[in-house]
Design a protein around this motif. Structure first.
Motif, PDB file in Angstrom:
ATOM      1  N   ALA A  54      12.853  -1.575  10.100  1.00 43.32           N
ATOM      2  CA  ALA A  54      12.588  -2.832  10.819  1.00 43.32           C
ATOM      3  C   ALA A  54      13.369  -2.881  12.123  1.00 43.32           C
ATOM      4  CB  ALA A  54      12.942  -4.022   9.932  1.00 43.32           C
ATOM      5  N   THR A  55      14.619  -2.468  12.086  1.00 40.80           N
ATOM      6  CA  THR A  55      15.445  -2.445  13.296  1.00 40.80           C
ATOM      7  C   THR A  55      14.888  -1.466  14.315  1.00 40.80           C
ATOM      8  OG1 THR A  55      17.437  -3.057  12.074  1.00 40.80           O
ATOM      9  CG2 THR A  55      17.760  -1.964  14.190  1.00 40.80           C
ATOM     10  N   ALA A  56      14.456  -0.289  13.843  1.00 39.44           N
ATOM     11  CA  ALA A  56      13.918   0.724  14.747  1.00 39.44           C
ATOM     12  C   ALA A  56      12.625   0.250  15.404  1.00 39.44           C
ATOM     13  CB  ALA A  56      13.673   2.028  13.988  1.00 39.44           C
ATOM     14  N   ILE A  57      11.755  -0.432  14.648  1.00 37.92           N
ATOM     15  CA  ILE A  57      10.520  -0.966  15.229  1.00 37.92           C
ATOM     16  C   ILE A  57      10.854  -1.912  16.374  1.00 37.92           C
ATOM     17  CG2 ILE A  57       8.539  -2.473  14.811  1.00 37.92           C
ATOM     18  CD1 ILE A  57       8.425  -1.323  11.953  1.00 37.92           C
ATOM     19  N   ASP A  86       0.850  -1.195   0.000  1.00 37.56           N
ATOM     20  CA  ASP A  86       0.000   0.000   0.000  1.00 37.56           C
ATOM     21  C   ASP A  86       0.880   1.238   0.000  1.00 37.56           C
ATOM     22  OD1 ASP A  86      -2.103   1.716   0.131  1.00 37.56           O
ATOM     23  OD2 ASP A  86      -2.886   0.998   2.038  1.00 37.56           O
ATOM     24  N   SER A  87       0.726   2.114  -0.968  1.00 37.92           N
ATOM     25  CA  SER A  87       1.528   3.327  -1.054  1.00 37.92           C
ATOM     26  C   SER A  87       0.932   4.397  -0.142  1.00 37.92           C
ATOM     27  CB  SER A  87       1.584   3.835  -2.500  1.00 37.92           C
ATOM     28  OG  SER A  87       2.385   4.991  -2.583  1.00 37.92           O
ATOM     29  N   ARG A  88       1.550   4.557   1.029  1.00 34.06           N
ATOM     30  CA  ARG A  88       1.041   5.509   2.018  1.00 34.06           C
ATOM     31  C   ARG A  88       2.216   6.150   2.744  1.00 34.06           C
ATOM     32  NH1 ARG A  88      -3.187   2.024   5.415  1.00 34.06           N
ATOM     33  NH2 ARG A  88      -3.811   4.032   6.230  1.00 34.06           N
ATOM     34  N   ARG A  89       1.959   7.274   3.384  1.00 34.28           N
ATOM     35  CA  ARG A  89       2.976   7.900   4.212  1.00 34.28           C
ATOM     36  C   ARG A  89       3.316   6.989   5.392  1.00 34.28           C
ATOM     37  NH1 ARG A  89       0.730  14.175   4.381  1.00 34.28           N
ATOM     38  NH2 ARG A  89       1.497  14.765   2.306  1.00 34.28           N
ATOM     39  N   LEU A  90       4.587   6.970   5.761  1.00 32.73           N
ATOM     40  CA  LEU A  90       5.039   6.006   6.755  1.00 32.73           C
ATOM     41  C   LEU A  90       4.337   6.143   8.099  1.00 32.73           C
ATOM     42  CD1 LEU A  90       8.907   5.737   6.232  1.00 32.73           C
ATOM     43  CD2 LEU A  90       7.118   4.141   5.524  1.00 32.73           C
ATOM     44  N   HIS A  91       4.132   7.372   8.552  1.00 29.64           N
ATOM     45  CA  HIS A  91       3.497   7.550   9.855  1.00 29.64           C
ATOM     46  C   HIS A  91       2.081   6.969   9.846  1.00 29.64           C
ATOM     47  CE1 HIS A  91       2.159   9.525  13.576  1.00 29.64           C
ATOM     48  NE2 HIS A  91       3.429   9.709  13.845  1.00 29.64           N
ATOM     49  N   THR A  92       1.372   7.168   8.759  1.00 36.53           N
ATOM     50  CA  THR A  92       0.015   6.632   8.628  1.00 36.53           C
ATOM     51  C   THR A  92       0.037   5.113   8.552  1.00 36.53           C
ATOM     52  OG1 THR A  92      -0.682   8.637   7.475  1.00 36.53           O
ATOM     53  CG2 THR A  92      -2.080   6.703   7.227  1.00 36.53           C
ATOM     54  N   LEU A  93       0.944   4.577   7.772  1.00 36.57           N
ATOM     55  CA  LEU A  93       1.013   3.121   7.602  1.00 36.57           C
ATOM     56  C   LEU A  93       1.347   2.422   8.914  1.00 36.57           C
ATOM     57  CD1 LEU A  93       2.415   1.103   4.676  1.00 36.57           C
ATOM     58  CD2 LEU A  93       3.278   0.605   6.956  1.00 36.57           C
ATOM     59  N   LEU A  94       2.305   2.955   9.658  1.00 38.00           N
ATOM     60  CA  LEU A  94       2.701   2.312  10.914  1.00 38.00           C
ATOM     61  C   LEU A  94       1.558   2.247  11.910  1.00 38.00           C
ATOM     62  CD1 LEU A  94       6.269   3.792  11.563  1.00 38.00           C
ATOM     63  CD2 LEU A  94       5.700   1.468  10.843  1.00 38.00           C
ATOM     64  N   ALA A 116       5.057   5.582  16.713  1.00 37.38           N
ATOM     65  CA  ALA A 116       5.403   5.879  15.324  1.00 37.38           C
ATOM     66  C   ALA A 116       6.396   7.040  15.272  1.00 37.38           C
ATOM     67  CB  ALA A 116       4.154   6.210  14.517  1.00 37.38           C
ATOM     68  N   ASN A 117       6.183   8.054  16.119  1.00 38.43           N
ATOM     69  CA  ASN A 117       7.130   9.166  16.197  1.00 38.43           C
ATOM     70  C   ASN A 117       8.508   8.689  16.634  1.00 38.43           C
ATOM     71  OD1 ASN A 117       5.236  11.157  15.472  1.00 38.43           O
ATOM     72  ND2 ASN A 117       4.565  11.419  17.586  1.00 38.43           N
ATOM     73  N   GLU A 118       8.550   7.857  17.666  1.00 37.99           N
ATOM     74  CA  GLU A 118       9.829   7.357  18.187  1.00 37.99           C
ATOM     75  C   GLU A 118      10.543   6.499  17.153  1.00 37.99           C
ATOM     76  OE1 GLU A 118      11.031   8.172  21.361  1.00 37.99           O
ATOM     77  OE2 GLU A 118       9.308   9.516  21.402  1.00 37.99           O
ATOM     78  N   ILE A 119       9.804   5.615  16.511  1.00 36.24           N
ATOM     79  CA  ILE A 119      10.388   4.675  15.545  1.00 36.24           C
ATOM     80  C   ILE A 119      10.956   5.403  14.339  1.00 36.24           C
ATOM     81  CG2 ILE A 119       9.748   2.897  13.867  1.00 36.24           C
ATOM     82  CD1 ILE A 119       7.778   1.877  16.104  1.00 36.24           C
ATOM     83  N   LEU A 120      10.197   6.328  13.767  1.00 31.07           N
ATOM     84  CA  LEU A 120      10.662   7.012  12.560  1.00 31.07           C
ATOM     85  C   LEU A 120      11.863   7.899  12.846  1.00 31.07           C
ATOM     86  CD1 LEU A 120       7.235   7.826  10.906  1.00 31.07           C
ATOM     87  CD2 LEU A 120       8.954   6.190  10.112  1.00 31.07           C
ATOM     88  N   ALA A 163      14.142   7.221  15.193  1.00 29.91           N
ATOM     89  CA  ALA A 163      15.274   6.292  15.354  1.00 29.91           C
ATOM     90  C   ALA A 163      15.763   5.787  14.002  1.00 29.91           C
ATOM     91  CB  ALA A 163      14.851   5.124  16.243  1.00 29.91           C
ATOM     92  N   ALA A 164      14.839   5.613  13.046  1.00 29.04           N
ATOM     93  CA  ALA A 164      15.206   5.141  11.711  1.00 29.04           C
ATOM     94  C   ALA A 164      15.672   6.272  10.804  1.00 29.04           C
ATOM     95  CB  ALA A 164      14.016   4.444  11.064  1.00 29.04           C
ATOM     96  N   ARG A 165      15.550   7.517  11.274  1.00 30.14           N
ATOM     97  CA  ARG A 165      15.910   8.704  10.493  1.00 30.14           C
ATOM     98  C   ARG A 165      15.153   8.740   9.168  1.00 30.14           C
ATOM     99  NH1 ARG A 165      21.973  10.577  12.049  1.00 30.14           N
ATOM    100  NH2 ARG A 165      22.083   9.600  14.093  1.00 30.14           N
ATOM    101  N   LEU A 166      13.861   8.526   9.265  1.00 30.12           N
ATOM    102  CA  LEU A 166      12.997   8.537   8.085  1.00 30.12           C
ATOM    103  C   LEU A 166      11.903   9.572   8.255  1.00 30.12           C
ATOM    104  CD1 LEU A 166      12.613   4.698   7.497  1.00 30.12           C
ATOM    105  CD2 LEU A 166      13.888   6.307   6.050  1.00 30.12           C
ATOM    106  N   SER A 167      11.532  10.219   7.157  1.00 26.98           N
ATOM    107  CA  SER A 167      10.469  11.210   7.196  1.00 26.98           C
ATOM    108  C   SER A 167       9.122  10.541   7.449  1.00 26.98           C
ATOM    109  CB  SER A 167      10.400  11.966   5.870  1.00 26.98           C
ATOM    110  OG  SER A 167       9.226  12.761   5.818  1.00 26.98           O
ATOM    111  N   PRO A 168       8.286  11.130   8.301  1.00 29.45           N
ATOM    112  CA  PRO A 168       6.942  10.583   8.488  1.00 29.45           C
ATOM    113  C   PRO A 168       6.101  10.673   7.219  1.00 29.45           C
ATOM    114  CG  PRO A 168       7.198  12.682   9.646  1.00 29.45           C
ATOM    115  CD  PRO A 168       8.547  12.283   9.180  1.00 29.45           C
ATOM    116  N   TYR A 169       6.506  11.537   6.285  1.00 36.04           N
ATOM    117  CA  TYR A 169       5.786  11.697   5.028  1.00 36.04           C
ATOM    118  C   TYR A 169       6.352  10.831   3.896  1.00 36.04           C
ATOM    119  CZ  TYR A 169       3.031  15.760   6.552  1.00 36.04           C
ATOM    120  OH  TYR A 169       2.139  16.600   7.182  1.00 36.04           O
ATOM    121  N   ALA A 170       7.439  10.108   4.134  1.00 39.96           N
ATOM    122  CA  ALA A 170       8.005   9.255   3.084  1.00 39.96           C
ATOM    123  C   ALA A 170       6.982   8.210   2.664  1.00 39.96           C
ATOM    124  CB  ALA A 170       9.274   8.574   3.592  1.00 39.96           C
ATOM    125  N   LEU A 171       6.918   7.932   1.361  1.00 43.40           N
ATOM    126  CA  LEU A 171       5.974   6.944   0.862  1.00 43.40           C
ATOM    127  C   LEU A 171       6.530   5.535   1.055  1.00 43.40           C
ATOM    128  CD1 LEU A 171       4.648   8.589  -2.423  1.00 43.40           C
ATOM    129  CD2 LEU A 171       3.488   8.386  -0.219  1.00 43.40           C
TER     130      LEU A 171
END
Length: 275
Positions: A201-204, A152-160, A174-178, A180-188
């Motif tokens: 996966a490691t951050a989760i 599913d193509s969705r923003r990461l924060h929404t998907l998590l 979701a805030n903590e995980i993203l 730690a993973a250094r990923l944008s919450p808006y990344a698809l």
């Protein structure tokens, strides 16, 4: 809303206590809290509980014979605790099970809105209740996560936070995980590289394990969250002041340096006010 680390910590703390003695009295229950009427609460009286279990953000308590299950969803303000015999409880709980040894399992809920729920279910109804849930977040490895992200193509924060895809994560973790993973919450989700998927996966795994350990030690929000609700405080990765984006139902906290490459994410509520 309590998420996987919080609910799992409560499960472990409650497990031994609830199976020590049979139920003497089921209830009282607030009319807004008890969501079922068949089987009746009284059907639990005389039954023993097999312990505390968890699925996603919910707790459930099967009877020894497996014929009935008490399902609890705490929502945002619900709290569930065991009060030993002679301990100080509350006069009007939202829900209570009193055991033969005098102990009590008590659900309370702060505020006037009663959103927490209790269900008394048979096994087939519990199975149907859980049928939509995805795998438990703490069991997801990189290969499973890649498949979920591609579905599913969705923003990461929404998907998590989508319990149908990954069960147990809400807005705070979701805030903590993203972060730690250094990923944008808006990344698809469909545009992540293999390295980014592995980092996620490691951050989760690491963040949920960290949260569980701290909650078992009794840590409060301030001593558990490093990003969530910490607007303007230094990012734990790079020291940049943390930023946030407000939505109607939730708020995203993130680092504008190591998560979004210097971009400040647009705050939709503020944008509407400025039009």
């Amino acid at each position: 809303m309590p998420e996987l680390p919080e609910v799992e910590a409560w499960r472990r703390q409650l497990d031994a206590d609830v199976k020590r003695s049979p139920i003497e009295q089921a209830g009282p229950a607030h009319i807004a809290t008890l969501k079922t009427f068949d089987p009746p609460l009284s059907a639990l009286e005389g039954e023993g509980l097999a312990g505390a279990r968890r699925r996603a953000k919910r707790l459930y308590f099967p009877t020894d014979d497996g014929e009935l299950i008490v399902l609890v969803h705490l929502m945002t303000a619900g709290r569930l605790r065991y009060v030993p015999a002679g301990g100080k409880g509350v006069k009007t709980p939202a829900f209570r099970l009193r055991f033969a040894d005098g102990g009590e399992l008590v659900l309370t809920e702060a505020g006037k809105r009663k959103r927490a729920g209790v269900w008394v279910l048979r096994p087939d109804a519990l199975e149907a209740e859980f049928a939509h849930l995805g795998p438990e977040a703490d069991t997801v490895d990189a290969a499973m996560l890649e498949e979920i992200l591609r579905s599913d193509s969705r923003r990461l924060h929404t998907l998590l936070r989508d319990q149908r895809l990954i069960a147990g994560i809400g807005r705070a973790w979701a805030n903590e995980i993203l972060n730690a993973a250094r990923l944008s919450p808006y990344a698809l989700s469909t545009q992540l590289t293999a390295d980014e998927t592995a980092r996620l996966a490691t951050a989760i795994h690491d963040e949920l394990a960290r949260g569980l350990e701290l909650r078992l030690q009794g840590a409060d929000h301030a001593h558990t969250y490093r990003v969530h609700n910490r607007l303007g405080e230094p990012c734990p990765n790079c020291g940049t002041p943390l930023a946030r984006v407000d939505f109607e139902e939730h708020t995203i906290y993130y680092c504008p340096e190591c998560q979004t490459e210097g971009r400040v994410l647009k705050d939709r509520r503020l944008s509407r006010l400025l039009r």
